[in-house]
Scaffold this motif. Sequence first.
Motif, PDB file in Angstrom:
ATOM      1  N   SER A  12       0.841  -1.189   0.000  1.00 45.84           N
ATOM      2  CA  SER A  12       0.000   0.000   0.000  1.00 45.84           C
ATOM      3  C   SER A  12       0.878   1.241   0.000  1.00 45.84           C
ATOM      4  CB  SER A  12      -0.898   0.010   1.235  1.00 45.84           C
ATOM      5  OG  SER A  12      -1.611   1.221   1.294  1.00 45.84           O
ATOM      6  N   ASP A  13       0.456   2.244  -0.753  1.00 48.61           N
ATOM      7  CA  ASP A  13       1.156   3.529  -0.715  1.00 48.61           C
ATOM      8  C   ASP A  13       0.391   4.545   0.130  1.00 48.61           C
ATOM      9  OD1 ASP A  13      -0.959   4.346  -2.267  1.00 48.61           O
ATOM     10  OD2 ASP A  13       0.236   4.788  -4.050  1.00 48.61           O
ATOM     11  N   LYS A  18      -1.025  -1.777  -4.325  1.00 47.58           N
ATOM     12  CA  LYS A  18      -0.206  -2.031  -5.503  1.00 47.58           C
ATOM     13  C   LYS A  18       0.115  -3.522  -5.575  1.00 47.58           C
ATOM     14  CE  LYS A  18       3.047   0.659  -4.103  1.00 47.58           C
ATOM     15  NZ  LYS A  18       4.302   1.399  -4.022  1.00 47.58           N
ATOM     16  N   CYS A  20       2.480  -6.208  -7.077  1.00 39.90           N
ATOM     17  CA  CYS A  20       3.838  -6.194  -7.609  1.00 39.90           C
ATOM     18  C   CYS A  20       4.374  -7.620  -7.708  1.00 39.90           C
ATOM     19  CB  CYS A  20       4.762  -5.394  -6.698  1.00 39.90           C
ATOM     20  SG  CYS A  20       4.274  -3.685  -6.464  1.00 39.90           S
ATOM     21  N   LEU A  39       5.857  -3.359 -11.000  1.00 32.35           N
ATOM     22  CA  LEU A  39       4.501  -2.969 -10.637  1.00 32.35           C
ATOM     23  C   LEU A  39       3.540  -3.559 -11.660  1.00 32.35           C
ATOM     24  CD1 LEU A  39       2.475  -1.249  -8.977  1.00 32.35           C
ATOM     25  CD2 LEU A  39       2.942   0.598 -10.605  1.00 32.35           C
ATOM     26  N   TYR A  42      -2.449  -0.926  -9.936  1.00 38.59           N
ATOM     27  CA  TYR A  42      -3.002  -0.256  -8.764  1.00 38.59           C
ATOM     28  C   TYR A  42      -4.443  -0.714  -8.573  1.00 38.59           C
ATOM     29  CZ  TYR A  42       0.902   3.024  -9.009  1.00 38.59           C
ATOM     30  OH  TYR A  42       2.148   3.592  -9.017  1.00 38.59           O
TER      31      TYR A  42
END
Length: 88
Positions: A12-13, A18, A20, A39, A42
């Motif tokens: 998580s951002d 995300k 990956c 990546l 999203y």
Amino acid sequence: MLNLKHNYFIDSDGNCLKLCKRAVRHDDEANTDREVVTLIGYHTDLSTALRSYTRHVVNEHICNNDTTLDLVLDLLNDLDEEVQGYGA
């Protein structure tokens, strides 16, 4: 971070999730290996991230192997069991 099988993980951002994938790349000139993170996409919620994970693993399996429908269905069943473990 949520580590998945097949070298995938969900992170998580702070705003979204995300999906990956980890891979090891070999540098012939330096004769070293290094980890590379790609990546995949999203996602706004865990269920869509896990669906994307399932789709990518199946696509990868079909692309990289001579396979049969039975083997793909077995892989899908295994992935469904894994994803159910995360409540999605």
